[in-house]
Scaffold this active site. Sequence first.
Site, PDB file in Angstrom:
ATOM      1  N   MET A  30     -32.185   6.270 104.486  1.00 49.28           N
ATOM      2  CA  MET A  30     -31.042   5.624 103.827  1.00 49.28           C
ATOM      3  C   MET A  30     -30.928   6.101 102.373  1.00 49.28           C
ATOM      4  SD  MET A  30     -30.609   1.916 105.477  1.00 49.28           S
ATOM      5  CE  MET A  30     -31.812   1.062 104.490  1.00 49.28           C
ATOM      6  N   GLY A  31     -31.559   7.241 102.067  1.00 50.55           N
ATOM      7  CA  GLY A  31     -31.482   7.773 100.706  1.00 50.55           C
ATOM      8  C   GLY A  31     -32.386   7.018  99.756  1.00 50.55           C
ATOM      9  N   LEU A  33     -34.494   8.418  97.830  1.00 48.12           N
ATOM     10  CA  LEU A  33     -35.699   9.054  98.367  1.00 48.12           C
ATOM     11  C   LEU A  33     -36.886   9.000  97.409  1.00 48.12           C
ATOM     12  CD1 LEU A  33     -34.156  12.226 100.068  1.00 48.12           C
ATOM     13  CD2 LEU A  33     -34.528   9.943 101.028  1.00 48.12           C
ATOM     14  N   HIS A  37     -40.518   9.475 101.944  1.00 46.21           N
ATOM     15  CA  HIS A  37     -39.495  10.161 102.736  1.00 46.21           C
ATOM     16  C   HIS A  37     -39.801  11.659 102.817  1.00 46.21           C
ATOM     17  CE1 HIS A  37     -37.008   6.704 101.065  1.00 46.21           C
ATOM     18  NE2 HIS A  37     -36.838   6.554 102.357  1.00 46.21           N
ATOM     19  N   GLN A 148     -44.774   5.195 109.358  1.00 45.41           N
ATOM     20  CA  GLN A 148     -45.574   4.033 109.758  1.00 45.41           C
ATOM     21  C   GLN A 148     -45.298   2.846 108.841  1.00 45.41           C
ATOM     22  OE1 GLN A 148     -49.942   4.525 109.665  1.00 45.41           O
ATOM     23  NE2 GLN A 148     -49.970   2.321 109.291  1.00 45.41           N
ATOM     24  N   ASP A 150     -42.686   1.343 108.257  1.00 45.89           N
ATOM     25  CA  ASP A 150     -41.904   0.368 109.015  1.00 45.89           C
ATOM     26  C   ASP A 150     -42.473   0.344 110.439  1.00 45.89           C
ATOM     27  OD1 ASP A 150     -39.434  -0.290 107.126  1.00 45.89           O
ATOM     28  OD2 ASP A 150     -39.933   1.825 106.918  1.00 45.89           O
ATOM     29  N   GLN A 153     -40.386  -1.058 113.249  1.00 42.55           N
ATOM     30  CA  GLN A 153     -39.233  -0.177 113.506  1.00 42.55           C
ATOM     31  C   GLN A 153     -39.662   1.009 114.381  1.00 42.55           C
ATOM     32  OE1 GLN A 153     -36.194   0.991 110.472  1.00 42.55           O
ATOM     33  NE2 GLN A 153     -37.363   2.890 110.425  1.00 42.55           N
ATOM     34  N   SER A 185     -41.484   2.426  98.411  1.00 40.60           N
ATOM     35  CA  SER A 185     -40.302   1.861  99.052  1.00 40.60           C
ATOM     36  C   SER A 185     -39.122   1.988  98.108  1.00 40.60           C
ATOM     37  CB  SER A 185     -40.548   0.377  99.371  1.00 40.60           C
ATOM     38  OG  SER A 185     -39.312  -0.276  99.633  1.00 40.60           O
TER      39      SER A 185
HETATM   40  P1  AMP Z   1     -35.522   4.099 104.730  1.00 38.73           P
HETATM   41  O1  AMP Z   1     -34.762   5.085 103.912  1.00 38.73           O
HETATM   42  O2  AMP Z   1     -36.187   3.029 103.938  1.00 38.73           O
HETATM   43  O3  AMP Z   1     -34.732   3.573 105.891  1.00 38.73           O
HETATM   44  O4  AMP Z   1     -36.715   4.894 105.377  1.00 38.73           O
HETATM   45  C1  AMP Z   1     -36.511   6.103 106.085  1.00 38.73           C
HETATM   46  C2  AMP Z   1     -37.808   6.513 106.739  1.00 38.73           C
HETATM   47  O5  AMP Z   1     -38.787   6.708 105.738  1.00 38.73           O
HETATM   48  C3  AMP Z   1     -38.364   5.470 107.718  1.00 38.73           C
HETATM   49  O6  AMP Z   1     -38.870   6.141 108.863  1.00 38.73           O
HETATM   50  C4  AMP Z   1     -39.448   4.822 106.913  1.00 38.73           C
HETATM   51  O7  AMP Z   1     -40.471   4.269 107.709  1.00 38.73           O
HETATM   52  C5  AMP Z   1     -39.953   6.007 106.110  1.00 38.73           C
HETATM   53  N1  AMP Z   1     -40.681   5.563 104.914  1.00 38.73           N
HETATM   54  C6  AMP Z   1     -40.274   4.660 103.985  1.00 38.73           C
HETATM   55  N2  AMP Z   1     -41.236   4.455 103.069  1.00 38.73           N
HETATM   56  C7  AMP Z   1     -42.282   5.244 103.410  1.00 38.73           C
HETATM   57  C8  AMP Z   1     -43.577   5.481 102.867  1.00 38.73           C
HETATM   58  N3  AMP Z   1     -44.005   4.855 101.775  1.00 38.73           N
HETATM   59  N4  AMP Z   1     -44.389   6.371 103.490  1.00 38.73           N
HETATM   60  C9  AMP Z   1     -43.973   7.018 104.611  1.00 38.73           C
HETATM   61  N5  AMP Z   1     -42.768   6.843 105.179  1.00 38.73           N
HETATM   62  C10 AMP Z   1     -41.928   5.966 104.597  1.00 38.73           C
END
Ligand code: AMP
Length: 284
Positions: A30-31, A33, A37, A148, A150, A153, A185
């Site tokens: 969802m950007g 980043l 990500h 991992q 999430d 998810q 996050s």
């Molecule tokens: P999001 O943009 O928050 O929807 O996340 C996109 C992807 O990035 C999802 O598969 C999340 O699980 C992954 N993600 C988010 N934060 C982390 C992190 N700290 N470490 C690894 N992967 C992440």
Amino acid sequence: MQVISRVAELTELLDTFRRSGRRIGVVPTMGALHEGHLSLVDRAAELTDLVVATIFVNPTQFAPTEDLATYPRTFAEDCTMLEKRRVDIVFCPQDTEIYPPGFSTFVEPPEVARSWEGRSRPTHFRGVATVVLKLLNMTRADVGVFGQKDFQQATVIRRMMFDLNHPCEIVVAPIVREADGLAMSSRNRYLSPEERIKAAGIRRSLLKARRAITTTASITGTEVTKIIRDELLISQIGEIDYAVAVDPDTLEPQTKIQLPVVLLVAARVGSTRLIDNEWIKADA
Ligand code: AMP
């Protein structure tokens, strides 16, 4: 790196690559980043020949009370970060490209979507499952890489793929953390400096529980929950949504802990809701 916003252009371009025998990897985001990500992008680049990173703040996974309008949008910075990694295509569609007028078909998510995040956010996984399936269908990717971070998810997506006989391989990559252990996050930027210090307590609580599990012959789920909650309270994190030890596949709570087990935590620090987890595998 090509930036594409239209589905038709994306599918046409990817068809050409696929015909030349190249394997396609997709990383849905969802950007806003961060290194978490980017670690998924790196993993996709190791596993495939062509990496598509998608940036789409998916409206259907937000409840009306949630932060869709204020969700951080940092597209220019995101592209700068992606350009430094091995990304071939950034797909950044408008809402109407994903949900055109008359759109009305949704994925009914699997049972594993009901508990934990699903209880606090009842329509969340319906939106996630729908958009992920659409992105995987549009790209016809060979591999989809998810974090991992999430955990639920990733479990929902793996189960959906199995139940619907989808051929894309799902890879789950480890959590990337800040120096003090806080899981990266996009929402961490909402934390004030004091809240940011408190938030590191989430990781400490999980590590304390991990130590107890790996050093105690017989320990119950209730005892593990208490260890996590006590440490969160010491860190002045009072609003705990859940802190639980579950089976990694079914996400059912474990009464008596048996490896593998996943510890799931969701808590509010100030007005920011944070989640984290610790996966203790069978050989720990
Ligand atoms: P999001 O943009 O928050 O929807 O996340 C996109 C992807 O990035 C999802 O598969 C999340 O699980 C992954 N993600 C988010 N934060 C982390 C992190 N700290 N470490 C690894 N992967 C992440």
